[in-house]
Design a protein around this motif. Structure first.
Motif, PDB file in Angstrom:
ATOM      1  N   ARG A  38       0.814  -1.474   0.232  1.00 32.59           N
ATOM      2  CA  ARG A  38      -0.145  -0.080   0.022  1.00 32.59           C
ATOM      3  C   ARG A  38       1.180   1.385  -0.141  1.00 32.59           C
ATOM      4  N   VAL A  39       0.901   1.966  -0.866  1.00 34.24           N
ATOM      5  CA  VAL A  39       2.041   3.229  -1.228  1.00 34.24           C
ATOM      6  C   VAL A  39       0.788   4.979  -1.104  1.00 34.24           C
ATOM      7  N   LYS A  40       1.255   5.413   0.005  1.00 35.34           N
ATOM      8  CA  LYS A  40       0.881   6.408   0.228  1.00 35.34           C
ATOM      9  C   LYS A  40       1.691   7.514  -0.720  1.00 35.34           C
ATOM     10  N   CYS A  41       0.876   9.135  -1.207  1.00 35.13           N
ATOM     11  CA  CYS A  41       1.470   9.734  -1.503  1.00 35.13           C
ATOM     12  C   CYS A  41       0.775  11.072  -1.266  1.00 35.13           C
ATOM     13  N   VAL A  42       1.680  11.695   0.072  1.00 33.99           N
ATOM     14  CA  VAL A  42       1.522  13.403  -0.123  1.00 33.99           C
ATOM     15  C   VAL A  42       2.159  14.400  -0.743  1.00 33.99           C
ATOM     16  N   TYR A  43       0.731  14.632  -1.564  1.00 37.85           N
ATOM     17  CA  TYR A  43       1.321  15.281  -2.570  1.00 37.85           C
ATOM     18  C   TYR A  43       1.083  17.422  -1.883  1.00 37.85           C
ATOM     19  N   ASP A  44       2.016  18.473  -2.398  1.00 39.02           N
ATOM     20  CA  ASP A  44       1.679  19.387  -2.279  1.00 39.02           C
ATOM     21  C   ASP A  44       1.068  20.405  -3.601  1.00 39.02           C
ATOM     22  N   LEU A  45       0.181  20.628  -3.515  1.00 37.99           N
ATOM     23  CA  LEU A  45      -0.886  21.190  -4.325  1.00 37.99           C
ATOM     24  C   LEU A  45      -0.356  22.488  -5.147  1.00 37.99           C
ATOM     25  N   THR A  46       0.384  23.516  -3.974  1.00 36.77           N
ATOM     26  CA  THR A  46       0.677  24.832  -4.173  1.00 36.77           C
ATOM     27  C   THR A  46       2.243  24.568  -5.133  1.00 36.77           C
ATOM     28  N   ASN A  47       2.794  23.378  -4.950  1.00 32.95           N
ATOM     29  CA  ASN A  47       4.586  23.912  -5.230  1.00 32.95           C
ATOM     30  C   ASN A  47       4.514  22.247  -6.575  1.00 32.95           C
ATOM     31  N   LYS A  48       3.575  22.376  -6.360  1.00 31.57           N
ATOM     32  CA  LYS A  48       3.614  21.389  -7.287  1.00 31.57           C
ATOM     33  C   LYS A  48       4.443  19.989  -7.162  1.00 31.57           C
ATOM     34  N   THR A  49       4.935  19.700  -5.949  1.00 37.16           N
ATOM     35  CA  THR A  49       6.181  18.455  -5.483  1.00 37.16           C
ATOM     36  C   THR A  49       5.339  17.288  -4.431  1.00 37.16           C
ATOM     37  N   VAL A  50       5.580  16.637  -4.589  1.00 37.29           N
ATOM     38  CA  VAL A  50       5.301  15.276  -3.500  1.00 37.29           C
ATOM     39  C   VAL A  50       6.617  15.673  -1.776  1.00 37.29           C
ATOM     40  N   VAL A  51       5.232  15.799  -0.962  1.00 37.36           N
ATOM     41  CA  VAL A  51       6.027  15.905   0.355  1.00 37.36           C
ATOM     42  C   VAL A  51       6.376  14.562   0.551  1.00 37.36           C
ATOM     43  N   GLU A  52       5.991  13.671   0.661  1.00 39.15           N
ATOM     44  CA  GLU A  52       5.956  12.216   1.519  1.00 39.15           C
ATOM     45  C   GLU A  52       5.661  11.290   0.871  1.00 39.15           C
ATOM     46  N   VAL A  53       6.554  10.305   0.678  1.00 41.30           N
ATOM     47  CA  VAL A  53       5.729   8.512   0.038  1.00 41.30           C
ATOM     48  C   VAL A  53       7.192   7.928   0.257  1.00 41.30           C
ATOM     49  N   ASN A  54       4.997   6.712   1.394  1.00 39.07           N
ATOM     50  CA  ASN A  54       5.693   5.212   1.747  1.00 39.07           C
ATOM     51  C   ASN A  54       5.190   4.772   1.050  1.00 39.07           C
ATOM     52  N   ALA A  55       5.523   3.173   1.450  1.00 41.87           N
ATOM     53  CA  ALA A  55       5.051   1.980   0.840  1.00 41.87           C
ATOM     54  C   ALA A  55       5.112   1.049   2.408  1.00 41.87           C
TER      55      ALA A  55
END
Length: 170
Positions: A150-167
């Motif tokens: 199960r992969v969770k990705c936290v994406y910053d909509l303002t900066n258009k970057t991935v803040v955190e990804v973990n599996a």
């Protein structure tokens, strides 16, 4: 045009061509004239219904939806943000790339449409970050076997970057 229209156009054109060919060859029967008549009428009808039919006028676009499409902060619900905001495709793609980099023993096996799951009560339109989840991902373990994670990705909509990804294994 759909396939059915093309079949109708083809039949009418062949009928018209066959009738003209019969007339040129000098066939004495009335069949070539009938073919020409039906072919011409058929092509005229197809042309009228395809290009001459009056269609309904375009519906005016909702200004709130158009505002959400351009700026995630203008969205009013999480569902509207995910379904309407034009930057969501980039969020899905960026999270998929980050998830592939997370794999240690080979490449990650991710679905074509990855990270389509989200938390509906998160209110990303207010916080500027959205959590996307992929439950169908598979990573290769140290023994070479594919393991569902199960992969969770936290994406910053303002900066258009991935803040955190973990599996995490399922």
């Amino acid at each position: 045009m759909t396939t059915v229209w093309w079949v109708i156009v083809g039949v009418c054109a062949l009928s018209l061509f066959g009738g003209l060919l019969g007339i040129v060859r000098g066939s004495s029967a009335g069949e070539p004239f009938t073919l020409v008549l039906f072919g011409a009428l058929g092509l005229a009808a197809v042309g009228y219904f395809t290009w001459g039919w009056e269609s309904a006028p375009p519906q005016p676009k909702d200004p709130a939806v158009e505002a959400c499409r351009q700026d995630f902060r203008k969205c009013t619900t999480q569902d509207q943000l995910v379904d309407t905001y034009q930057g969501m495709r980039e969020a899905h793609t960026t999270c998929k790339q980050a998830a592939r980099k997370l794999a240690r023993f080979g490449d990650a096996d991710l679905p074509f449409y990855a990270f389509e799951t989200y938390f509906p009560i998160e209110k990303s339109f207010a916080t500027g970050q959205i959590s996307l989840v992929e439950t169908e991902a598979k990573y290769q373990n140290a023994y070479g076997a594919m393991q569902r994670v199960r992969v969770k990705c936290v994406y910053d909509l303002t900066n258009k970057t991935v803040v955190e990804v973990n599996a995490a294994p399922q």
